[in-house]
Design a protein around this motif. Structure first.
Motif, mmCIF file in Angstrom:
data_model
loop_
_atom_site.group_PDB
_atom_site.id
_atom_site.type_symbol
_atom_site.label_atom_id
_atom_site.label_comp_id
_atom_site.label_asym_id
_atom_site.label_seq_id
_atom_site.Cartn_x
_atom_site.Cartn_y
_atom_site.Cartn_z
ATOM 1 N N TRP A 35 0.917 -1.218 -0.059
ATOM 2 C CA TRP A 35 -0.034 0.016 0.015
ATOM 3 C C TRP A 35 0.901 1.265 0.024
ATOM 4 O O TRP A 35 0.474 2.357 -0.470
ATOM 5 C CB TRP A 35 -0.998 -0.016 1.163
ATOM 6 C CG TRP A 35 -1.920 -1.064 1.338
ATOM 7 C CD1 TRP A 35 -2.255 -1.807 0.025
ATOM 8 C CD2 TRP A 35 -2.898 -1.443 2.053
ATOM 9 N NE1 TRP A 35 -3.515 -2.821 0.473
ATOM 10 C CE2 TRP A 35 -3.813 -2.248 1.710
ATOM 11 C CE3 TRP A 35 -3.027 -0.995 3.600
ATOM 12 C CZ2 TRP A 35 -4.834 -2.966 2.458
ATOM 13 C CZ3 TRP A 35 -4.005 -1.517 4.090
ATOM 14 C CH2 TRP A 35 -5.071 -2.516 3.814
ATOM 15 N N LEU B 55 2.075 1.959 -3.520
ATOM 16 C CA LEU B 55 0.896 2.594 -4.320
ATOM 17 C C LEU B 55 0.730 4.015 -3.979
ATOM 18 O O LEU B 55 0.251 5.008 -4.741
ATOM 19 C CB LEU B 55 -0.469 1.675 -3.977
ATOM 20 C CG LEU B 55 -0.349 0.218 -4.523
ATOM 21 C CD1 LEU B 55 -1.730 -0.160 -4.183
ATOM 22 C CD2 LEU B 55 -0.289 0.210 -5.997
ATOM 23 N N ILE C 121 -9.373 2.851 -9.034
ATOM 24 C CA ILE C 121 -8.521 1.670 -9.537
ATOM 25 C C ILE C 121 -7.309 1.185 -8.745
ATOM 26 O O ILE C 121 -7.038 0.261 -8.591
ATOM 27 C CB ILE C 121 -8.104 2.361 -10.988
ATOM 28 C CG1 ILE C 121 -8.748 2.610 -11.846
ATOM 29 C CG2 ILE C 121 -6.921 1.178 -11.489
ATOM 30 C CD1 ILE C 121 -8.543 3.219 -13.218
ATOM 31 N N VAL C 122 -6.658 2.505 -8.251
ATOM 32 C CA VAL C 122 -5.658 2.050 -7.225
ATOM 33 C C VAL C 122 -5.996 1.380 -6.112
ATOM 34 O O VAL C 122 -5.633 0.202 -5.410
ATOM 35 C CB VAL C 122 -4.600 3.306 -6.997
ATOM 36 C CG1 VAL C 122 -3.596 2.973 -5.785
ATOM 37 C CG2 VAL C 122 -4.222 3.869 -8.425
ATOM 38 N N THR D 7 -8.759 -0.636 -5.478
ATOM 39 C CA THR D 7 -9.226 -1.776 -6.012
ATOM 40 C C THR D 7 -8.021 -2.755 -6.201
ATOM 41 O O THR D 7 -8.019 -3.763 -5.281
ATOM 42 C CB THR D 7 -9.918 -1.801 -7.258
ATOM 43 O OG1 THR D 7 -11.117 -0.822 -7.170
ATOM 44 C CG2 THR D 7 -10.416 -3.131 -7.524
ATOM 45 N N ALA D 8 -6.976 -1.978 -6.687
ATOM 46 C CA ALA D 8 -5.584 -3.100 -6.880
ATOM 47 C C ALA D 8 -5.225 -3.070 -5.267
ATOM 48 O O ALA D 8 -4.746 -4.222 -4.823
ATOM 49 C CB ALA D 8 -4.727 -2.078 -7.497
ATOM 50 N N ALA D 9 -5.259 -2.144 -4.576
ATOM 51 C CA ALA D 9 -4.874 -2.180 -3.147
ATOM 52 C C ALA D 9 -5.726 -3.571 -2.303
ATOM 53 O O ALA D 9 -4.767 -4.239 -1.693
ATOM 54 C CB ALA D 9 -4.883 -0.885 -2.438
ATOM 55 N N LEU E 290 -7.284 -5.947 -3.628
ATOM 56 C CA LEU E 290 -7.066 -7.089 -4.438
ATOM 57 C C LEU E 290 -5.711 -7.846 -4.071
ATOM 58 O O LEU E 290 -5.476 -8.825 -3.859
ATOM 59 C CB LEU E 290 -7.250 -7.125 -5.808
ATOM 60 C CG LEU E 290 -8.463 -7.066 -6.466
ATOM 61 C CD1 LEU E 290 -8.700 -6.818 -7.996
ATOM 62 C CD2 LEU E 290 -9.384 -8.341 -6.040
ATOM 63 N N GLY E 291 -4.733 -6.720 -4.145
ATOM 64 C CA GLY E 291 -3.277 -7.203 -3.785
ATOM 65 C C GLY E 291 -3.269 -7.707 -2.342
ATOM 66 O O GLY E 291 -2.619 -8.698 -2.023
ATOM 67 N N VAL F 29 6.260 -5.636 -13.192
ATOM 68 C CA VAL F 29 5.120 -5.011 -12.493
ATOM 69 C C VAL F 29 5.801 -3.522 -12.096
ATOM 70 O O VAL F 29 5.088 -2.286 -12.418
ATOM 71 C CB VAL F 29 4.610 -5.556 -11.345
ATOM 72 C CG1 VAL F 29 3.546 -4.771 -10.829
ATOM 73 C CG2 VAL F 29 3.790 -6.971 -12.201
ATOM 74 N N SER F 30 6.747 -3.496 -11.174
ATOM 75 C CA SER F 30 7.346 -2.222 -10.885
ATOM 76 C C SER F 30 7.741 -1.425 -11.716
ATOM 77 O O SER F 30 7.487 -0.201 -11.507
ATOM 78 C CB SER F 30 8.594 -2.460 -9.738
ATOM 79 O OG SER F 30 7.969 -3.382 -8.791
ATOM 80 N N LEU G 272 4.451 0.376 -13.495
ATOM 81 C CA LEU G 272 3.772 1.040 -12.521
ATOM 82 C C LEU G 272 4.624 2.397 -12.177
ATOM 83 O O LEU G 272 4.256 3.418 -12.344
ATOM 84 C CB LEU G 272 3.598 0.446 -10.981
ATOM 85 C CG LEU G 272 2.457 -0.535 -11.175
ATOM 86 C CD1 LEU G 272 2.222 -1.090 -9.822
ATOM 87 C CD2 LEU G 272 1.074 0.013 -11.497
#
Lengths: 478, 174
Positions: free
Chosen positions: A351, A354, B5-6, B8-10, B12-13, B56-57, B60
């Motif tokens: 997190w 992000l 979006i972020v 949801t990714a947080a 799900l991750g 992925v990094s 992003l």
């Protein structure tokens, strides 16, 4: 290593653990009172809310940092003969200072939050007294000095035993692996982390001294951006350090439960040196919304944040999983706390990345407390509690009771509930540090407060059980 | 939109990470005494994980840098001369050089007279549109391309003292 030394270290760690977990609980309680007010269940005056916010952030950071330093010391006892008197003095200073800090906040109505962003301490709009700001900064300087002495001792003693380049893993990286120069992981990580802490404390001491000069002489000019960089370098690294010290403890204790070795090697040494660099770069993501920062610094800030994920997950988390898989480990409360602590570190770290990667969308929203509450409330503190359990197992032969498991799972539910409601409210734009929640976002604060009270229930159980288990510990002189 | 979006990714991750920990944690029995074999299998997975994480990094990281709100990036994106609004902040109020702003590109020149503030623009639904810091002695040039007319609110996003939570004002885009 001298057995009596080991028992004395364990004994002192046990006592400091008891004091710091109570202090930790009290400062969490203060934070939850503030959140309960924000959720609309009670009403605190805004100035009181911000005092509580300051007490909560500084108190949690201070108690957890002190507690985890004591636990690190406990975990190092079989490998390093640290200076016990120095440690006792350090813990004494911190104890006295923490009480004084509480007084400065409660009696002087001081409330800048932990960040004490210049020039807010000196421009309170009449909310707190000038002396309280000066006293607060001075006391914080004392904590920084005491912590530096303690971490300096770790670096000095480890360097004497393994050589400096051995203690920080450079010899391993160079392919030199001998018993005289290769420290166990707990020593390697503690040394690197302590070095990191000393550097952040140098920044912290610099900024605190500059602010104190400004306090004494308001005409003394300070550059706002430079001071902000120093403050975040200090604060960001310090809180990450707490987690790294906790991880060092996992390297020492988890193998005991898994009955498998977890040794230092080239990969571990590279990863922790990389972690040192990454954490030093990642602090800059706190200034991503300060556009006058040089562009390249902003790019490095995001790069450093992504980089931090590599040593943490690729080496440490995967290493812990390999250690546990098909190990036959009995999931008693201590290893469970550690394992979940690592999980929370991983999720909280994800997190955080992000947040850094898409900072314009999340900076200073509740997304930020969402991520760091997960790795403090269910990460660092879980490993801290795991170590307390380990001490009472080792010194008192204590076995888990139903209340131990209840405390663990209640804490887990409460902490994850708090973190998730914070995170989601940030996704929907709720700002952090609001005495009265922004219209339309109150529901999130209410849920956050409710989960917070579950944490309080768990903390009461954990503290009660720890004190009960302490009764079984044999007198240290026996 | 980006927040959803972020976010949801947080979530799900987090669920994926929890599932992996659950799988490993519940696979601790029975004990395999051939630790070397277990470790080799684990480290083979680690190599794949490393490359996946790197890919992925990198993606992003590039997306993040391209979405930077800084003048260097935004001036290349925004077409035409922006409408300039000067924002001066102080405890606990916002002073705007214009309260009505035309649709299209706008540049906010944000500064502060006293302490650090956070200049956060919120839309009518309460969603955060964009933000920058407001710092004494420095000017943050924040570009926004307004495509929807309506009332926007400014909230302070940097703790600035006892009335931080009511430091708000609004402007209209039409």
């Amino acid at each position: 290593m001298d057995i009596s030394y080991e028992r004395r270290v364990a004994g002192i760690s046990m006592v400091i653990g008891a004091i710091t977990i109570v202090l930790f609980g009290v400062t969490i309680f203060i934070g939850i009172i503030a959140r309960t007010s924000q959720g609309g269940f009670i009403t605190l005056r805004p100035d009181v809310f911000y005092e509580f916010m300051t007490l909560h952030s500084v108190g949690v950071a201070g108690s957890l940092m002190t507690g985890i330093t004591a636990m690190m010391w406990y975990s190092l006892r079989k490998h390093l003969n640290l200076h016990m008197n120095l440690m006792q003095i350090m813990f004494g200073i911190i104890g006295a200072v923490v009480v004084s800090l509480l007084a400065a906040t409660l009696l002087g109505f001081y409330g800048t939050g932990w960040t004490f962003l210049y020039p807010l301490p000196f421009k309170s709009a009449g909310a707190w007294d000038d002396w309280a700001a000066g006293l607060y900064l001075l006391l914080l300087l004392c904590v920084v000095a005491a912590m530096t002495i303690s971490w300096g001792d770790v670096v000095v003693v480890a360097s004497k035993k393994y050589g400096f380049s051995g203690a920080v893993g450079w010899k391993l990286i160079a392919g030199i692996d001998t018993p005289q120069t290769t420290p166990p992981p707990v020593v390697l990580i503690s040394t690197i982390t302590s070095l990191c802490g000393i550097l952040s404390n140098i920044a912290g001491a610099t900024v605190l001294i500059l602010l104190l000069i400004h306090w004494a002489d308001p005409g003394f000019y300070l550059d706002y951006l430079y001071i902000k960089n120093l403050i975040y370098y200090f604060g960001h690294i310090l809180m990450n350090m707490a987690m790294y010290m906790a991880v060092a403890i996992v390297y020492e204790l988890m193998p005991i439960y898994a009955k498998r070795p977890w040794k230092s090697n080239k990969i571990v040494a590279i990863s922790w040196n990389a972690a040192f660099i990454a954490v030093s770069l990642a602090y800059m993501h706190h200034l991503l919304q300060d556009f006058p920062q040089p562009f390249i610094i902003q790019v490095i800030a995001v790069f450093g944040s992504y980089m931090a994920a590599f040593p943490a997950t690729v080496v440490t988390v995967v290493g812990a999983m390999v250690l546990v898989y098909r190990s036959g480990i009995k999931w008693t409360v201590a290893p469970l706390y550690m394992f979940i602590g690592l999980m929370s570190w991983t999720i909280g770290g994800f997190w955080a990345v992000l947040d850094a990667g898409f900072n314009n969308a999340f900076h200073n929203t509740m997304f930020v407390p969402g991520h760091f509450h997960l790795y403090l409330l269910a990460g660092t503190s879980f490993i801290f509690v795991a170590t307390l359990y380990n001490i009472t197992e080792e010194l008192g032969g204590c076995k888990d009771a139903f209340e131990d498991r209840l405390g663990l799972w209640a804490w887990f539910i409460g902490a994850y509930g708090v973190a998730l409601t914070f995170l989601l409210s940030g996704v929907f734009g709720a700002p952090r540090r609001y005495a009265v929640q922004m219209p339309g976002k109150e529901m999130w604060s209410a849920f956050g407060a409710l989960f917070g009270w579950i944490v309080i229930f768990a903390l009461i159980l954990v503290i009660g059980r720890y004190i009960t288990r302490l009764q079984k510990v044999k007198p240290l002189r026996s | 939109m980006i927040q959803l979006i972020v976010g949801t990714a947080a979530v799900l991750g987090a669920l994926i990470i929890m599932a992996v920990f659950w799988k490993v944690g519940t696979s601790s029995m029975p004990r395999d005494d051939d630790y070397k074999h277990v470790a080799e299998a684990g480290y083979a997975i680690r190599r794949k994980y490393f490359w996946a994480l790197l890919a992925v990094s990198l993606v992003l990281f590039i997306i993040g840098v391209l979405a930077f709100p800084y003048p260097k990036v935004m001036e290349a994106k925004i077409k035409g001369e922006p409408f300039v609004v000067k924002i001066n902040s102080k405890q606990f109020q916002w002073d705007l050089s214009a309260a009505q702003i035309p649709l299209g590109p706008v540049r906010f020149d944000v500064t502060s007279q006293d302490v650090n503030h956070g200049f956060g623009i919120y839309d009518e639904k309460g969603g955060l549109v964009t933000q920058s810091q407001a710092m004494p002695d420095y000017v943050n040039k924040l570009y926004v391309n307004f495509t929807k007319p309506g009332k926007y609110k400014i909230w302070c996003l940097e703790y600035c003292g006892v009335a931080h939570h009511i430091m708000a004002t609004e402007f209209e885009v039409k």
